[in-house]
Each structure stands twice: as structure tokens, then as C-alpha cells.
Write a protein that holds these residues in place. Structure first.
Motif, PDB file in Angstrom:
ATOM      1  N   ARG A  28     -77.894 -44.658  53.376  1.00 28.43           N
ATOM      2  CA  ARG A  28     -76.599 -45.074  52.841  1.00 28.43           C
ATOM      3  C   ARG A  28     -75.700 -43.860  52.605  1.00 28.43           C
ATOM      4  N   GLU A  29     -76.279 -42.768  52.119  1.00 29.17           N
ATOM      5  CA  GLU A  29     -75.487 -41.553  51.907  1.00 29.17           C
ATOM      6  C   GLU A  29     -74.832 -41.108  53.218  1.00 29.17           C
ATOM      7  N   ALA A  30     -75.604 -41.113  54.298  1.00 33.25           N
ATOM      8  CA  ALA A  30     -75.064 -40.718  55.606  1.00 33.25           C
ATOM      9  C   ALA A  30     -73.939 -41.660  56.037  1.00 33.25           C
ATOM     10  N   ARG A  31     -74.121 -42.946  55.850  1.00 30.39           N
ATOM     11  CA  ARG A  31     -73.100 -43.924  56.233  1.00 30.39           C
ATOM     12  C   ARG A  31     -71.812 -43.714  55.451  1.00 30.39           C
ATOM     13  N   TYR A  32     -71.948 -43.496  54.130  1.00 32.68           N
ATOM     14  CA  TYR A  32     -70.755 -43.288  53.305  1.00 32.68           C
ATOM     15  C   TYR A  32     -69.981 -42.053  53.750  1.00 32.68           C
ATOM     16  N   LEU A  33     -70.678 -40.994  54.132  1.00 32.76           N
ATOM     17  CA  LEU A  33     -69.997 -39.802  54.627  1.00 32.76           C
ATOM     18  C   LEU A  33     -69.261 -40.107  55.927  1.00 32.76           C
ATOM     19  N   ASP A  34     -69.926 -40.796  56.853  1.00 34.72           N
ATOM     20  CA  ASP A  34     -69.288 -41.131  58.132  1.00 34.72           C
ATOM     21  C   ASP A  34     -68.052 -42.005  57.948  1.00 34.72           C
ATOM     22  N   GLU A  35     -68.098 -42.885  56.973  1.00 41.25           N
ATOM     23  CA  GLU A  35     -66.980 -43.803  56.729  1.00 41.25           C
ATOM     24  C   GLU A  35     -65.973 -43.244  55.734  1.00 41.25           C
ATOM     25  N   GLN A  36     -66.204 -42.021  55.271  1.00 43.67           N
ATOM     26  CA  GLN A  36     -65.328 -41.350  54.308  1.00 43.67           C
ATOM     27  C   GLN A  36     -65.127 -42.191  53.051  1.00 43.67           C
ATOM     28  N   ARG A  37     -66.203 -42.814  52.601  1.00 39.90           N
ATOM     29  CA  ARG A  37     -66.203 -43.616  51.380  1.00 39.90           C
ATOM     30  C   ARG A  37     -66.602 -42.695  50.230  1.00 39.90           C
ATOM     31  N   TRP A  38     -65.668 -41.855  49.832  1.00 41.23           N
ATOM     32  CA  TRP A  38     -65.977 -40.761  48.913  1.00 41.23           C
ATOM     33  C   TRP A  38     -66.461 -41.229  47.554  1.00 41.23           C
ATOM     34  N   ASP A  39     -65.855 -42.252  46.980  1.00 42.99           N
ATOM     35  CA  ASP A  39     -66.288 -42.727  45.663  1.00 42.99           C
ATOM     36  C   ASP A  39     -67.701 -43.298  45.728  1.00 42.99           C
ATOM     37  N   ASP A  40     -67.996 -44.056  46.785  1.00 45.52           N
ATOM     38  CA  ASP A  40     -69.343 -44.602  46.949  1.00 45.52           C
ATOM     39  C   ASP A  40     -70.351 -43.467  47.128  1.00 45.52           C
ATOM     40  N   TRP A  41     -69.977 -42.451  47.911  1.00 46.91           N
ATOM     41  CA  TRP A  41     -70.859 -41.305  48.133  1.00 46.91           C
ATOM     42  C   TRP A  41     -71.139 -40.586  46.814  1.00 46.91           C
ATOM     43  N   LEU A  42     -70.104 -40.300  46.044  1.00 48.18           N
ATOM     44  CA  LEU A  42     -70.288 -39.632  44.757  1.00 48.18           C
ATOM     45  C   LEU A  42     -71.146 -40.476  43.814  1.00 48.18           C
ATOM     46  N   GLY A  43     -71.002 -41.799  43.901  1.00 49.41           N
ATOM     47  CA  GLY A  43     -71.777 -42.688  43.047  1.00 49.41           C
ATOM     48  C   GLY A  43     -73.273 -42.650  43.295  1.00 49.41           C
ATOM     49  N   LEU A  44     -73.692 -42.088  44.412  1.00 50.12           N
ATOM     50  CA  LEU A  44     -75.121 -41.955  44.702  1.00 50.12           C
ATOM     51  C   LEU A  44     -75.769 -40.798  43.947  1.00 50.12           C
ATOM     52  N   TYR A  45     -74.952 -39.929  43.352  1.00 48.42           N
ATOM     53  CA  TYR A  45     -75.441 -38.724  42.689  1.00 48.42           C
ATOM     54  C   TYR A  45     -75.442 -38.878  41.175  1.00 48.42           C
ATOM     55  N   THR A  46     -76.428 -38.258  40.523  1.00 49.51           N
ATOM     56  CA  THR A  46     -76.449 -38.207  39.067  1.00 49.51           C
ATOM     57  C   THR A  46     -75.395 -37.202  38.602  1.00 49.51           C
ATOM     58  N   GLU A  47     -74.964 -37.322  37.373  1.00 45.77           N
ATOM     59  CA  GLU A  47     -73.970 -36.392  36.812  1.00 45.77           C
ATOM     60  C   GLU A  47     -74.473 -34.952  36.862  1.00 45.77           C
ATOM     61  N   ASP A  48     -75.771 -34.752  36.624  1.00 41.82           N
ATOM     62  CA  ASP A  48     -76.342 -33.407  36.549  1.00 41.82           C
ATOM     63  C   ASP A  48     -77.044 -32.992  37.851  1.00 41.82           C
ATOM     64  N   CYS A  49     -76.618 -33.561  38.957  1.00 35.59           N
ATOM     65  CA  CYS A  49     -77.268 -33.274  40.240  1.00 35.59           C
ATOM     66  C   CYS A  49     -77.073 -31.815  40.659  1.00 35.59           C
ATOM     67  N   GLU A  50     -77.912 -31.396  41.585  1.00 32.25           N
ATOM     68  CA  GLU A  50     -77.745 -30.097  42.233  1.00 32.25           C
ATOM     69  C   GLU A  50     -77.653 -30.345  43.730  1.00 32.25           C
TER      70      GLU A  50
END
Length: 169
Positions: free
Chosen positions: A19-41
């Protein structure tokens, strides 16, 4: 965790990586960011001259490093604003993910290793380039859903012809 729950977690983790790859390809930036925790690295180390990767993003060179989701959010703001020369016009991408397999994980986390290729087309120059490598995703459960707590990207072909950004890998 019983075998059924473990299999369900693994399937959900594998789906998240795709899903992360798909969101990047579709430029779905909010959805992509939503896959990450606030404290991600989010880290893509550089290669040293001796063929080994840098090991400390605080003290050594990295291609990309963000210590939290706030850094990724700032990057998305620049991409959307049109103020990122590298992202104007926006390159087109196709991410191909393969060999997603579990790696030994702590009890409260799920670690997945994968191989990937991203084909990137640069409209300005009318050229395309393939980036490829391996990724390590460490996922954490947040409110019953897996989220990316750490992502380490091992870029195998680090000759970068023009530019490299989060959507290229």
C-alpha cells in the motif's frame, strides 16, 4: 501470539508495504504519511568508499534521513508547494515490490524485509531511470493497525543521474 494471529499480522504487514508503494505512485501524500507513526525513523544510508553502508545517521552521510514523521510532512509540503525544483514537474513512478518476508522481530513489532524497483520518469528531461534495492520495515501496532515505525532503504544503485526523493525509493 497464536499461529492464526501471527499469520494475520504478517498478511496485514505485507499489505501495508504494498500500500505504501501504491500511495507513492498515486501521489496520495496524506494517505502515505498516515502509514507512519509520529515518532518514525525514515533512513536511506549512503555507501562508504569501501562498499559498506554508513551506520549512524547522526554522524555519517545519508541520502535521506528523517528522525520523525514531521520531517516527512515537511518534505510533502515542499513537494505540493511547487517550490521543490526536483519535483516540478512531478516525476511519474511505478514501484514494484517483491520478496516481502518476515525478519526476526520483537514481540510488539513486525519486521519485514523486501526487494524493490522503482521506475521513475522525469517529464522535464523525458528520461527514465530505475532505482533498486532492499528495504527493512519495522511496524508497530497503533490503535489495532500496523504502522511504519522505522524504514531503512538500502539503495543498491546509488549512481543518481539527476535527483532522488522519497517517491523514488
Amino acid at each position: 501470539m497464536n499461529a492464526r494471529a501471527q499469520a494475520g499480522s504478517l498478511a496485514a504487514g505485507i499489505e501495508l508495504v504494498h500500500r505504501e508503494a501504491r500511495y507513492l505512485d498515486e501521489q496520495r501524500w496524506d494517505d502515505w504519511l498516515g502509514l507512519y507513526t509520529e515518532d518514525c525513523e525514515y533512513w536511506m544510508p549512503a555507501w562508504k568508499a569501501d562498499g559498506t553502508l554508513t551506520g549512524n545517521p547522526q554522524a555519517e552521510l545519508s541520502h535521506i534521513y528523517y528522525a520523525s514523521r514531521a520531517g516527512l510532512e515537511d518534505r510533502v509540503v515542499r513537494i505540493r508547494s511547487g517550490k521543490s525544483a526536483a519535483s516540478t514537474p512531478m516525476p511519474r513512478t511505478a514501484h514494484i515490490i517483491g520478496s516481502v518476508l518476515p525478519v526476526e522481530s520483537p514481540a510488539d513489532r513486525l519486521r519485514l524485509g523486501s526487494s524493490w524497483v522503482t521506475q521513475v520518469y522525469f517529464p522535464r528531461s523525458r528520461e527514465s531511470h530505475a532505482f533498486f534495492g532492499r528495504s527493512e520495515h519495522e511496524l508497530a501496532l497503533r490503535n489495532g493497525d500496523w504502522r511504519i515505525a522505522k524504514k531503512k532503504i538500502l539503495l543498491q544503485n546509488d549512481y543518481i543521474p539527476t535527483m532522488l526523493d522519497v517517491y523514488c525509493v
